[in-house]
Enzyme design. Structure first.
Site, PDB file in Angstrom:
ATOM      1  N   GLU A 119      23.284  -0.498 -52.690  1.00  0.00           N
ATOM      2  CA  GLU A 119      22.922  -1.338 -51.552  1.00  0.00           C
ATOM      3  C   GLU A 119      22.540  -2.724 -52.068  1.00  0.00           C
ATOM      4  O   GLU A 119      22.802  -3.069 -53.217  1.00  0.00           O
ATOM      5  CB  GLU A 119      21.747  -0.711 -50.773  1.00  0.00           C
ATOM      6  CG  GLU A 119      20.519  -0.452 -51.623  1.00  0.00           C
ATOM      7  CD  GLU A 119      19.441   0.323 -50.887  1.00  0.00           C
ATOM      8  OE1 GLU A 119      19.620   0.629 -49.705  1.00  0.00           O
ATOM      9  OE2 GLU A 119      18.408   0.623 -51.518  1.00  0.00           O
ATOM     10  N   ASP A 168      12.841  -7.049 -51.769  1.00  0.00           N
ATOM     11  CA  ASP A 168      14.249  -7.433 -51.652  1.00  0.00           C
ATOM     12  C   ASP A 168      14.428  -8.944 -51.792  1.00  0.00           C
ATOM     13  O   ASP A 168      15.067  -9.591 -50.957  1.00  0.00           O
ATOM     14  CB  ASP A 168      14.814  -6.976 -50.299  1.00  0.00           C
ATOM     15  CG  ASP A 168      14.493  -5.524 -49.990  1.00  0.00           C
ATOM     16  OD1 ASP A 168      14.568  -4.695 -50.919  1.00  0.00           O
ATOM     17  OD2 ASP A 168      14.160  -5.216 -48.835  1.00  0.00           O
TER      18      ASP A 168
END
Length: 521
Positions: free
Chosen positions: A196, A26
């Site tokens: 997301e 991420d």
């Protein structure tokens, strides 16, 4: 001595992906002047929130952990696999660096620093609640501060939606909740799910929300844009696997160079190797970003494997640290514990030039999965070799120390204190996360330390353990272990010293070095 097991800089003006062959999942990044800074998820590991630095987006080194201890401290005094720091974002505003990060069980936090390599502020809870994840701020031209975030269904019961908040002027609280601005269920793309990891940008009067969708290992990178930050938003898929072997190319950071080039950092999920980081060139067409190689001109690019480096001044070769000679007053920044560490777990001064690990009681007999006192680091390449030299001074029968490969399953080679002295053993726990028993195999019934321990990691995360009693000739155990991922993380490798839970006194293990090298064919 250690040497890089993976080098992304080809040395001829090109780079090869991944630029970080390690589990920096991420990723988010920001440029300040000529410097690039990257942060990533760290989940339950401590210290948390690694900060990396680069001058060219290809050569990176670890310069800090922005969060020395996880909060709440008591909650993270034991391993909370899969909890902790999820996808953060890093920005620079008003002379300060800002990191907004989520803990899916507590809410969205912010920390700041003037120097990213220095001390960061204590976390401030911006918005409490369960399931709030992946925050990203934007300071608008009119002074308003916006923040988008996603949702974790495991905590909130909802997902596939992006929510917009207006923050207070100081960025430390919520002034207004504007609700859901993008609903993935309404995007007219078959199978559009798990939206997301949003990143919020503004360019040429457009507000952009970059977000992955389609699943961690199988998805793509979507981009939404609108003239009003509240929407309505147009949508386009700008990066997908296409004909390449790069699965799930998504979730990352858009950055620019001083020369005006645009680049996108994203991850690829490689299971036991974690979420490794790639770099894609970006061009803009009609105010839409196109990433990678768009041969057919449809606006959706495929990931590149080799590409000319960004047009910035040449930077020296660099990769995140891996091996450690233990000659410094502090551990290398690549090391992390499975929870907030105790003060007396390790020492680098008790025996200068050595790492001393004090044997810590096992929370469960013969089970290291729930032990917070594992000193671990990320796999640094597809294949590599690790060696360590250890001397063991136990105080209680049943103490152990060794070199461990850790994930949902784990395996280690090392020393066990028995009634008649030290034994060399190889142990494995195939389903550690499910409570399966540890299997232990005797290699040498009685020996003296020091012992040299080794593991060769082959493609496919196949691990081959070996040992030596003279540091020159290594004997293979004859058994193979396939490393597995952990809870939202890749496999890790490192060191430990453990003792029975009821031990009245415990000893220690001294490690002379921990060396990582390329695995020769």
């Amino acid at each position: 001595m250690s040497s890089p097991a993976w080098q992304p800089d080809c040395g001829d003006g090109n780079y090869r992906n991944p630029i970080l062959h390690a589990d920096y999942s991420d990723p988010d990044a920001v440029r300040v002047g000529d410097d690039f800074y990257l942060v990533s998820s760290s989940f339950n590991s401590a210290p948390a929130l690694p900060v990396l630095h680069s001058r060219d987006l290809v050569n990176w080194r670890i310069i800090n952990h922005a969060l020395p201890r996880l909060v709440p401290a008591d909650h993270f005094s034991v391993p909370r696999h899969g909890q902790g720091v999820w996808a953060p974002s890093i920005r620079h505003h008003a002379g300060k660096f800002w990191i907004y990060y989520p803990d899916p069980d507590f809410g969205i936090y912010v920390i700041t620093a003037e120097d990213p390599a220095g001390r960061w502020s204590d976390p401030v809870l911006v918005k409490g609640g369960k399931g709030l994840i992946d925050p990203c701020p934007l300071w608008d031209e009119d002074g308003r501060v916006w923040l988008v975030h996603a949702w974790a269904r495991s905590r909130a019961g909802i997902k596939n939606r992006i929510t917009l908040l207006r923050l207070s002027a100081d960025g430390l609280g919520v002034a207004e909740d504007l609700g859901v601005i993008i609903d993935g269920a309404k995007v007219p793309v078959p199978g559009f799910d798990t939206l997301e990891g949003p990143k919020l940008y503004k360019r040429n009067g457009w507000y952009y929300v970059f977000g992955p969708a389609g699943g961690v290992a199988t998805g793509w990178q979507s981009v939404f844009r609108a003239r009003d930050i509240r929407g309505p938003y147009e949508h386009r898929i700008v990066l997908a696997q296409g004909k390449t072997a790069i699965n799930g190319p998504h979730q990352g950071a858009l950055v620019d160079t001083p020369a005006g080039e645009s680049w996108f950092l994203h991850f690829q999920d490689l299971k036991a190797y974690g979420r490794i980081v790639h770099l894609q060139p970006v061009v803009w067409r009609d105010d839409w970003p196109v990433m990678g190689n768009d041969e057919d001109g449809d606006g959706t690019g495929d990931p590149v494997l080799v590409h000319p480096k960004p047009r910035v001044p040449a930077a020296p070769l660099a990769v995140p640290a891996s091996g450690d000679e233990f000659d410094s007053p502090s551990l290398g920044r690549q090391w992390q514990w499975q929870a907030n560490p105790g003060e007396n777990w390790h020492s680098l001064s008790a025996r200068p030039g050595w790492l001393r690990l004090a044997a810590q009681p096992e929370p469960q007999p013969g089970n290291l999965y729930q032990s917070p006192a594992l000193l671990l680091q990320k796999f640094p390449a597809l294949s590599f070799r690790v060696t360590a030299r250890v001397e063991f001074a136990p105080q209680t029968v049943g103490e152990s120390t060794g070199l461990i490969v850790f994930g949902y399953a784990y395996s280690w080679i090392g020393l066990r204190a028995r009634d008649n002295g030290l034994a060399l053993v190889w142990a494995t726990r195939p389903e550690a996360a499910k409570g399966a028993p540890q299997e232990e195999h005797l290699l040498i019934e009685r020996l003296q330390s020091p012992v040299w321990l080794s593991v060769l990691v082959h493609p496919g995360a196949r691990c081959q353990f070996a040992f030596s009693t003279d540091g020159t000739t290594f004997t293979d155990t004859g058994r193979e272990f396939t490393a597995t991922e952990g809870h939202w993380v890749g496999a890790k490798i490192g060191l430990f010293a453990a003792a029975p839970a009821a031990a009245a006194a415990t000893g220690h293990a001294d490690f002379d070095w921990f060396r990582v090298q390329p695995l020769q064919a």
